[in-house]
Scaffold this motif. Sequence first.
Motif, mmCIF file in Angstrom:
data_model
loop_
_atom_site.group_PDB
_atom_site.id
_atom_site.type_symbol
_atom_site.label_atom_id
_atom_site.label_comp_id
_atom_site.label_asym_id
_atom_site.label_seq_id
_atom_site.Cartn_x
_atom_site.Cartn_y
_atom_site.Cartn_z
ATOM 1 N N LEU A 243 0.800 -1.227 0.000
ATOM 2 C CA LEU A 243 0.000 0.000 0.000
ATOM 3 C C LEU A 243 0.836 1.282 0.000
ATOM 4 O O LEU A 243 0.300 2.364 -0.209
ATOM 5 C CB LEU A 243 -0.950 0.006 1.207
ATOM 6 N N GLN A 244 2.133 1.159 0.229
ATOM 7 C CA GLN A 244 2.972 2.357 0.206
ATOM 8 C C GLN A 244 4.014 2.317 -0.899
ATOM 9 O O GLN A 244 4.328 3.331 -1.505
ATOM 10 C CB GLN A 244 3.647 2.538 1.577
ATOM 11 N N ALA A 245 4.528 1.109 -1.164
ATOM 12 C CA ALA A 245 5.562 0.983 -2.196
ATOM 13 C C ALA A 245 5.578 -0.436 -2.712
ATOM 14 O O ALA A 245 5.220 -1.380 -2.005
ATOM 15 C CB ALA A 245 6.929 1.351 -1.624
ATOM 16 N N ALA A 246 6.004 -0.588 -3.965
ATOM 17 C CA ALA A 246 6.168 -1.912 -4.557
ATOM 18 C C ALA A 246 7.405 -1.895 -5.430
ATOM 19 O O ALA A 246 7.651 -0.928 -6.161
ATOM 20 C CB ALA A 246 4.942 -2.291 -5.383
ATOM 21 N N GLY A 250 9.756 -6.963 -3.685
ATOM 22 C CA GLY A 250 8.886 -6.871 -2.519
ATOM 23 C C GLY A 250 8.109 -5.576 -2.489
ATOM 24 O O GLY A 250 8.133 -4.786 -3.432
ATOM 25 N N GLY A 251 7.421 -5.371 -1.364
ATOM 26 C CA GLY A 251 6.630 -4.160 -1.203
ATOM 27 C C GLY A 251 6.656 -3.711 0.241
ATOM 28 O O GLY A 251 7.192 -4.394 1.116
ATOM 29 N N TYR A 252 6.051 -2.544 0.494
ATOM 30 C CA TYR A 252 6.063 -1.983 1.849
ATOM 31 C C TYR A 252 4.737 -1.274 2.103
ATOM 32 O O TYR A 252 4.182 -0.629 1.212
ATOM 33 C CB TYR A 252 7.226 -0.998 2.009
ATOM 34 N N SER A 253 4.253 -1.421 3.320
ATOM 35 C CA SER A 253 3.015 -0.749 3.709
ATOM 36 C C SER A 253 3.187 0.084 4.966
ATOM 37 O O SER A 253 2.550 1.128 5.119
ATOM 38 C CB SER A 253 1.900 -1.787 3.941
ATOM 39 N N GLY A 254 4.054 -0.368 5.895
ATOM 40 C CA GLY A 254 4.157 0.281 7.195
ATOM 41 C C GLY A 254 3.078 -0.244 8.126
ATOM 42 O O GLY A 254 2.082 -0.828 7.696
ATOM 43 N N GLU A 255 3.272 -0.023 9.426
ATOM 44 C CA GLU A 255 2.368 -0.599 10.418
ATOM 45 C C GLU A 255 0.922 -0.150 10.225
ATOM 46 O O GLU A 255 -0.010 -0.956 10.229
ATOM 47 C CB GLU A 255 2.837 -0.240 11.832
ATOM 48 N N GLN A 256 0.709 1.149 10.050
ATOM 49 C CA GLN A 256 -0.657 1.674 9.971
ATOM 50 C C GLN A 256 -1.403 1.121 8.763
ATOM 51 O O GLN A 256 -2.550 0.660 8.882
ATOM 52 C CB GLN A 256 -0.631 3.196 9.927
#
Length: 272
Positions: A243-246, A250-256
Amino acid sequence: MHTLPITGFADEVSPKLDEQIAVFKKLNLQGIDLRSIEGVNVLNLSDAQLDYLDEQSKKHKLPVQAIGSPVNKVNLTPENREAELAKMVRSIEIAKRLGVKRIRVFSPEVPRGEDDRCWPDVKAWMADQIALAEKADSLLIHENDARFYGAYPENAKRLFAEFAGPNFKAAFDFANTVLIGYRAMDHWFPWILPYLDTLHIKDAVEKEGKVVPAGEGEGQILETFRFLKEKGWEGPLTLEPHLQAAGPLGGYSGEQLFEVATNALRGVLAKV
């Protein structure tokens, strides 16, 4: 279907293992799909790092559900075939060390429009890797990612018709297929059902090229879950929100945002 196990790619929360575990425990998830720790891809983790992960996952009762390898995220060339086979050997070593059966894989990319011509080479490439999995009693779960060979429904049908069995099954990703113009119920179900091991959970809007939480895009996730409930399918649901990066590995969303993705999935399941 709300009782199905929910796991996730923990590096979407944070690069740090302790933060990954803390958030997964907070969200009451059932397992970790191991892709990277501290920004180091799973295939490059040392044995000491793997042993520490194993210790922590057991301590917190958060087992590693699958090795999220990048195997076969390459173009179809003879050189790459040998390199990816070596990566498969390491993937199996890691899985054995952690007591894990599932290893996520892909299939190599071929020039679009040359799928038929390239099929014999793709088949030989995958056969080598599946033979290793059979010998090790590992399960390769093939993800339909990006524009790799098996991302396209007709090509995936070929792969599973040829190789499906106890050592080669499907990890179906809803968003990945939307982003290249396909839909779950229109193009994948029900034919993929006999081969389906895992669902990777993210949704997408095709025209915007945007990944969104489950149920907010065009992935037909609710319809698919209703179909699977009717058929009695029971397998792991793996959160891979992006939801934040792809990126390519891989990808990244962060905790929230990972929590947003988790709640969205549970919201969809509550409607099934």
